[in-house]
Design an enzyme around this catalytic site. Structure first.
Site, short mmCIF file in Angstrom:
data_model
loop_
_atom_site.label_atom_id
_atom_site.label_comp_id
_atom_site.label_asym_id
_atom_site.label_seq_id
_atom_site.Cartn_x
_atom_site.Cartn_y
_atom_site.Cartn_z
N HIS A 157 0.82 -1.22 0.00
CA HIS A 157 0.00 0.00 0.00
C HIS A 157 0.85 1.27 0.00
CE1 HIS A 157 -3.66 -2.25 0.46
NE2 HIS A 157 -3.26 -2.81 1.58
N ASP A 191 -3.14 -10.30 -2.49
CA ASP A 191 -3.68 -9.86 -1.21
C ASP A 191 -5.14 -9.44 -1.44
OD1 ASP A 191 -2.50 -8.58 1.64
OD2 ASP A 191 -4.24 -7.49 0.83
N HIS A 193 -6.64 -6.97 -0.45
CA HIS A 193 -6.75 -5.52 -0.66
C HIS A 193 -5.95 -5.09 -1.89
CE1 HIS A 193 -7.17 -6.20 3.78
NE2 HIS A 193 -8.25 -5.46 3.56
N ASP A 280 -5.12 -12.81 3.39
CA ASP A 280 -6.33 -12.22 3.98
C ASP A 280 -7.59 -12.42 3.15
OD1 ASP A 280 -5.13 -10.49 2.19
OD2 ASP A 280 -5.02 -8.79 3.57
N TYR A 319 -4.38 -11.84 8.52
CA TYR A 319 -4.52 -11.37 9.90
C TYR A 319 -5.14 -12.38 10.85
CZ TYR A 319 -3.05 -7.36 7.36
OH TYR A 319 -2.30 -6.54 6.55
ZN LIG Z 1 -4.46 -7.04 2.71
#
Ligand SMILES: [Zn+2]
Length: 347
Positions: A157, A191, A193, A280, A319
């Site tokens: 990110h 991922d 995200h 995740d 996570y």
């Molecule tokens: Zn992520």
């Protein structure tokens, strides 16, 4: 040769105090135990060779990250040394111009309220970059076909001059940058995200293809990017592919998206691939909202292996401490499997 695992020796130095989510102070999801869980699972699985990353000169980052931003991370951590404090933005830029003063820099160099800088943040982030750089060096030199940077905090990110999404230095982009010595590079981000930082860093580049399979940002972090109509700019037009998926997507939805991602990666004819790996999207993850079982991560690893190109893997999210290690082990074991490898591999 098994998978080489390059560890961030400073992974435990960054201990975020909390996150601020919609104004509420909540416990951090991104914790040192994530690293411990992955390392334990890989050791229990077997077939992985661990080594600590050597120190990395900060000069290596200058092509990728803004010098003022890097100084902000380093100096903020130094100023917090010896105490338990942290720095988190309260005001984000709403007027042009360089930030003047510490409070302005907090907002200018960060895009969310999930990503505190602590005394150990700089050491941990630089250690992650060091692990990634070493992994890419090993692959570039032909010393291994698959190298995995085992690290936290994540990196995908982080933009050129902004932290966010728990990320400070963009490890996947650092690896891609180094691997360009071999030829065209593809970054595959799985991922849950969107890998906004990596997209941002290579958005105008036709040499580094960025492909991300992730949860639809209409409802999932990072909200402002990751949509299907973001395809690159300038010479990089056509060299960014986003494949957003609706909340609750399981294997049936992931399979065609990953197939499309890999088809695009294959057409790029990369000399090497960087995988920004997150666990995740697993069904047990507390923030991902997807429904992938652990076994699917082995299928993902085998699918990437079938590209037949060397790979550097960076550890991003994941996570659920009970499953993140098993997902990483399943993915990496399948990716590194030499026996059942199908496609040709460069000498
Ligand atoms: Zn992520």
């Amino acid at each position: 040769m098994g998978v080489r695992v390059i560890c961030n020796p400073n992974y435990a130095a960054h201990v975020p105090p909390h996150e601020v989510d919609n104004g509420a102070v909540v416990p951090p999801w991104e914790v040192p135990g994530r690293f411990d869980a992955v390392r334990a699972a890989l050791a229990a699985h077997g077939g992985f060779a661990f080594e600590d990353a050597p120190a990395l000169s900060v000069d290596v980052l200058t092509g990728l990250h803004d010098a003022g931003y890097v100084a902000h991370l380093r100096d903020t951590s130094a100023a917090l040394a010896g105490g338990g404090g942290w720095v988190m933005p309260s005001v984000f830029p709403f007027a042009p111009g360089e930030p003047r003063g510490e409070a302005a820099r907090r907002g200018a160099y960060c895009f969310d309220t999930f990503t505190a800088i602590t005394a150990g943040t700089w050491a941990a982030a630089l250690g992650g970059a060091a692990a990634t750089y070493r992994a890419a060096e090993l692959v570039a030199a032909g010393e291994t076909r698959v190298a995995y940077a085992l690290t936290r905090p994540p990196g995908h990110h982080a933009e050129r001059g902004r932290c966010g999404g728990y990320s400070f230095l963009n490890n996947a982009a650092l690896a891609a940058d180094l691997l360009l010595d071999l030829g065209p590079v593809a970054v595959l981000d799985i991922d849950v995200h969107h890998g906004n930082g990596t997209q941002h860093l290579f958005y105008d580049s036709p040499d580094v293809l960025t492909v991300s399979v992730h949860g639809d940002p209409a409802g999932l972090f990072p909200y402002f990017s990751g949509f299907a109509d973001e395809t690159g700019t300038g010479r990089g037009l056509g060299f960014n592919l986003n494949l957003p998926l609706p909340p609750g997507t399981g294997v049936d939805g992931y399979r065609p998206a990953v197939a499309a991602a890999l088809e695009r990666v294959g057409r790029h004819r990369p000399a090497a691939v960087v995988v920004a790996f997150g666990a995740d999207a697993h069904e047990a993850d507390p923030i991902g909202g997807m429904r992938l079982p652990t076994a699917y991560f082995a299928e993902l690893g085998a699918a990437v292996r079938a590209l037949g190109v060397p790979a550097v893997v960076t550890q991003e999210g994941g996570y659920d401490l009970a499953t993140v290690g098993a997902c990483a082990a399943a993915f990496l074991a399948a990716l590194g499997d030499e026996v059942s490898r199908g496609a040709a591999v460069p000498p």
